[in-house]
Design a protein around this motif. Structure first.
Motif, PDB file in Angstrom:
ATOM      1  N   GLY A   1      -2.532   2.922   6.201  1.00  0.00           N
ATOM      2  CA  GLY A   1      -1.722   2.036   5.369  1.00  0.00           C
ATOM      3  C   GLY A   1      -1.422   2.559   3.980  1.00  0.00           C
ATOM      4  O   GLY A   1      -0.658   1.939   3.239  1.00  0.00           O
ATOM      5  N   VAL A   2      -1.987   3.706   3.599  1.00  0.00           N
ATOM      6  CA  VAL A   2      -1.738   4.223   2.238  1.00  0.00           C
ATOM      7  C   VAL A   2      -0.424   4.996   2.193  1.00  0.00           C
ATOM      8  O   VAL A   2       0.481   4.671   1.445  1.00  0.00           O
ATOM      9  N   GLY A   3      -0.292   6.036   2.975  1.00  0.00           N
ATOM     10  CA  GLY A   3       0.975   6.768   3.033  1.00  0.00           C
ATOM     11  C   GLY A   3       1.186   7.736   1.886  1.00  0.00           C
ATOM     12  O   GLY A   3       0.437   7.794   0.912  1.00  0.00           O
ATOM     13  N   ARG A   4       2.294   8.493   1.990  1.00  0.00           N
ATOM     14  CA  ARG A   4       2.567   9.595   1.071  1.00  0.00           C
ATOM     15  C   ARG A   4       2.876   9.122  -0.348  1.00  0.00           C
ATOM     16  O   ARG A   4       2.404   9.688  -1.329  1.00  0.00           O
ATOM     17  N   ARG A   5       3.666   8.053  -0.460  1.00  0.00           N
ATOM     18  CA  ARG A   5       4.090   7.604  -1.810  1.00  0.00           C
ATOM     19  C   ARG A   5       2.903   7.079  -2.606  1.00  0.00           C
ATOM     20  O   ARG A   5       2.723   7.434  -3.774  1.00  0.00           O
ATOM     21  N   TYR A   6       2.076   6.254  -1.964  1.00  0.00           N
ATOM     22  CA  TYR A   6       0.904   5.725  -2.661  1.00  0.00           C
ATOM     23  C   TYR A   6      -0.123   6.820  -2.948  1.00  0.00           C
ATOM     24  O   TYR A   6      -0.813   6.787  -3.969  1.00  0.00           O
ATOM     25  N   LYS A   7      -0.240   7.802  -2.063  1.00  0.00           N
ATOM     26  CA  LYS A   7      -1.180   8.905  -2.281  1.00  0.00           C
ATOM     27  C   LYS A   7      -0.859   9.619  -3.594  1.00  0.00           C
ATOM     28  O   LYS A   7      -1.767   9.909  -4.392  1.00  0.00           O
ATOM     29  N   LYS A   8       0.417   9.890  -3.822  1.00  0.00           N
ATOM     30  CA  LYS A   8       0.820  10.581  -5.043  1.00  0.00           C
ATOM     31  C   LYS A   8       0.446   9.759  -6.273  1.00  0.00           C
ATOM     32  O   LYS A   8      -0.112  10.278  -7.240  1.00  0.00           O
ATOM     33  N   MET A   9       0.728   8.451  -6.240  1.00  0.00           N
ATOM     34  CA  MET A   9       0.404   7.579  -7.363  1.00  0.00           C
ATOM     35  C   MET A   9      -1.099   7.492  -7.589  1.00  0.00           C
ATOM     36  O   MET A   9      -1.589   7.571  -8.721  1.00  0.00           O
ATOM     37  N   LEU A  10      -1.858   7.384  -6.515  1.00  0.00           N
ATOM     38  CA  LEU A  10      -3.313   7.272  -6.633  1.00  0.00           C
ATOM     39  C   LEU A  10      -3.926   8.565  -7.159  1.00  0.00           C
ATOM     40  O   LEU A  10      -4.830   8.541  -8.006  1.00  0.00           O
TER      41      LEU A  10
ATOM     42  N   LYS B   1     -16.170   9.323   1.515  1.00  0.00           N
ATOM     43  CA  LYS B   1     -16.082  10.472   0.597  1.00  0.00           C
ATOM     44  C   LYS B   1     -15.450  11.676   1.286  1.00  0.00           C
ATOM     45  O   LYS B   1     -14.796  12.502   0.652  1.00  0.00           O
ATOM     46  N   MET B   2     -15.595  11.771   2.607  1.00  0.00           N
ATOM     47  CA  MET B   2     -15.027  12.887   3.375  1.00  0.00           C
ATOM     48  C   MET B   2     -13.540  12.705   3.661  1.00  0.00           C
ATOM     49  O   MET B   2     -12.879  13.627   4.143  1.00  0.00           O
ATOM     50  N   THR B   3     -13.011  11.498   3.396  1.00  0.00           N
ATOM     51  CA  THR B   3     -11.643  11.160   3.801  1.00  0.00           C
ATOM     52  C   THR B   3     -10.686  11.195   2.621  1.00  0.00           C
ATOM     53  O   THR B   3     -10.900  10.501   1.613  1.00  0.00           O
ATOM     54  N   ASP B   4      -9.635  11.995   2.728  1.00  0.00           N
ATOM     55  CA  ASP B   4      -8.598  12.024   1.696  1.00  0.00           C
ATOM     56  C   ASP B   4      -7.914  10.661   1.623  1.00  0.00           C
ATOM     57  O   ASP B   4      -7.671  10.030   2.661  1.00  0.00           O
ATOM     58  N   VAL B   5      -7.591  10.213   0.428  1.00  0.00           N
ATOM     59  CA  VAL B   5      -7.013   8.880   0.265  1.00  0.00           C
ATOM     60  C   VAL B   5      -5.690   8.745   1.026  1.00  0.00           C
ATOM     61  O   VAL B   5      -5.338   7.670   1.513  1.00  0.00           O
ATOM     62  N   GLY B   6      -4.970   9.847   1.178  1.00  0.00           N
ATOM     63  CA  GLY B   6      -3.705   9.805   1.912  1.00  0.00           C
ATOM     64  C   GLY B   6      -3.879   9.600   3.401  1.00  0.00           C
ATOM     65  O   GLY B   6      -2.924   9.264   4.105  1.00  0.00           O
ATOM     66  N   ASP B   7      -5.111   9.798   3.903  1.00  0.00           N
ATOM     67  CA  ASP B   7      -5.390   9.616   5.325  1.00  0.00           C
ATOM     68  C   ASP B   7      -5.902   8.218   5.641  1.00  0.00           C
ATOM     69  O   ASP B   7      -6.215   7.928   6.809  1.00  0.00           O
ATOM     70  N   VAL B   8      -6.004   7.357   4.632  1.00  0.00           N
ATOM     71  CA  VAL B   8      -6.429   5.976   4.863  1.00  0.00           C
ATOM     72  C   VAL B   8      -5.279   5.215   5.514  1.00  0.00           C
ATOM     73  O   VAL B   8      -4.123   5.306   5.072  1.00  0.00           O
TER      74      VAL B   8
END
Length: 427
Positions: A188-197, A179-186
């Motif tokens: 293998g996720v990266g910038r492009r997937y972060k925007k979509m998510l 819960k403390m972690t931004d999805v973009g910091d996971v």
């Protein structure tokens, strides 16, 4: 029952290496510059507090660095590689299964160590690293690589290095940390997937872990689905203990100043060739082809780029032989009255050196040449990159990059003399 996996990550690695070499730098704010001293590529915590970011051009903040007495260091990659190998060796004393993920990170498989207090064991590991190298580390422990990376990041970012070991394998705080972690910091996720998510109301790692499998697979492929499973504690990313040999090796650099003389370009390309050949030998390979290119700056008024490729008579790992063809390539590429800014060497068609086919008509004693190249590698790796050089590399080095803040070398000259005598005698 899953096995614990730890990731050991060095804190501010390049800056810490500089501090480990010079005790006077302990606790002092420090930045490390890129090739040609142009951009900040590493900085200590004290500098981060000044609001200076990584990859900031030096000229933009030099006044601020002077004002706060910040030590400026040119990159010393030989030192960083040396410290990295020291650390990896120490980690293997605590577990035989170590994956060197990068120069300052390693995954450590702690299978079979669950009977120990993992936090205590990891602290002993990091204390040993600090005691022998002067480098501080943060360790994250979890049931998967992805969760271990999150635990490590929490220790560094949210807890600001105040806790050296974060163990979410034994002490189950997984959902709290997700819960403390931004999805973009996971991982293998990266910038492009972060925007979509984010557009689909998935903002944290916990949101991602709770997402629908079919939806994730459709939007992020099977690779994304494995990331989700890893967040749920299912290990999907295996440990990799053996590095696959590269199929080609490139060594290129920009110059400290623009060059016009062919002799200066030959010296530069000869050094780049020697570096590339050394890297090739370190993975046990030999090259079939060599390519050399020369170019101006992209901002040059008179732009120029030329490349020449040669097929070697037989695959070889001998620097002296490869240099012969590299210098011929410079002669082919060179045009007078050009302000050259960059050059590069590419070794390709790599194959195992112990599987080289030679011709009966070939008069070259490649066994002896290869032996000589490896002996030179051994001395240069142990003492200094340029302890022994080839004649074509020259001594004027008009092309060399700007490194006005280079840290001192760490060479024992007496040991070097003994090693050189021993090596020559061996040959």
């Amino acid at each position: 029952m899953p096995s614990p996996i730890a990731i050991v990550d060095c804190n501010n690695f390049y800056a810490s290496c500089e501090q480990s070499l010079d005790p006077k730098l302990k606790g002092r704010p420090i930045v490390v510059l890129s090739n040609n001293d142009g951009v900040i590529i590493a900085l200590s915590n004290e500098v981060k507090k000044l609001g200076i970011d990584k990859f900031t051009p030096l000229f933009k903040v030099k006044h601020l660095l002077t004002q706060h007495d910040v030590k400026i260091c040119s990159a010393n990659f030989k030192l960083y590689a040396y410290r990295s190998q020291e650390i990896m060796k120490i980690l293997r004393d605590y577990s035989p299964d170590v994956e060197e993920y990068s120069i300052d990170e390693a995954f450590v498989n702690l299978k079979g160590f669950s009977r120990f207090d993992l936090t205590d064991y990891a602290n002993r590991m990091r204390n040993k690293v600090f005691e022998q190298t002067g480098i501080s580390t943060t360790i994250g422990i979890a049931s998967t690589k992805t969760l271990a990376k999150i635990a490590n990041r929490i220790g560094k970012k949210q807890m600001n290095y105040s806790v050296g070991v974060i163990d979410i394998f034994t002490h189950d705080k997984v959902n709290e940390y997700l819960k403390m972690t931004d999805v973009g910091d996971v991982w293998g996720v990266g910038r492009r997937y972060k925007k979509m998510l984010n557009q689909n109301n998935i903002h944290t790692a916990l949101d991602l872990a709770q997402a629908n499998d079919q939806w994730i697979k459709k939007r992020m492929s099977i690779v994304g689905l494995r990331t989700v499973w890893e967040l749920r504690g299912m290990a999907c990313v295996d440990m990799k203990y053996d590095h696959q040999p590269k199929k080609m090796i490139m060594f290129s650099r920009s110059f400290g100043k623009k060059l016009t003389h062919k002799e200066d370009l030959i010296e530069a390309v000869a050094l780049f060739t020697a570096r590339a050949a050394e890297r090739m030998r370190s993975q046990g390979s030999a090259a079939k082809h060599i390519s050399v290119y020369l170019s101006t700056s992209r901002y040059a008024e008179k732009k120029y780029y030329n490349k020449f490729e040669t097929r070697l008579p037989v695959p070889t790992d001998c620097t002296s032989e490869i240099l012969h063809y590299a210098i011929k390539a410079v002669h082919k590429c060179y045009e007078p009255d050009i302000l050259y800014y960059k050059a590069g060497v590419l070794l390709s068609g790599l194959q195992p050196a112990n599987n080289m086919q030679t011709s009966f008509l070939d008069k070259v004693d490649r066994f002896r040449m290869s032996k000589l190249s490896k002996a030179i590698d051994s001395i240069n790796q142990r003492y200094n990159t340029d302890t022994i050089i080839y004649a074509s590399m020259g001594t004027t080095n008009a092309w060399k990059q700007n490194q006005g803040h280079k840290s001192k070398d760490f060479i024992d000259s007496d040991k070097l003399t003994i090693e050189m005598k021993r090596t020559v005698g061996f040959l």
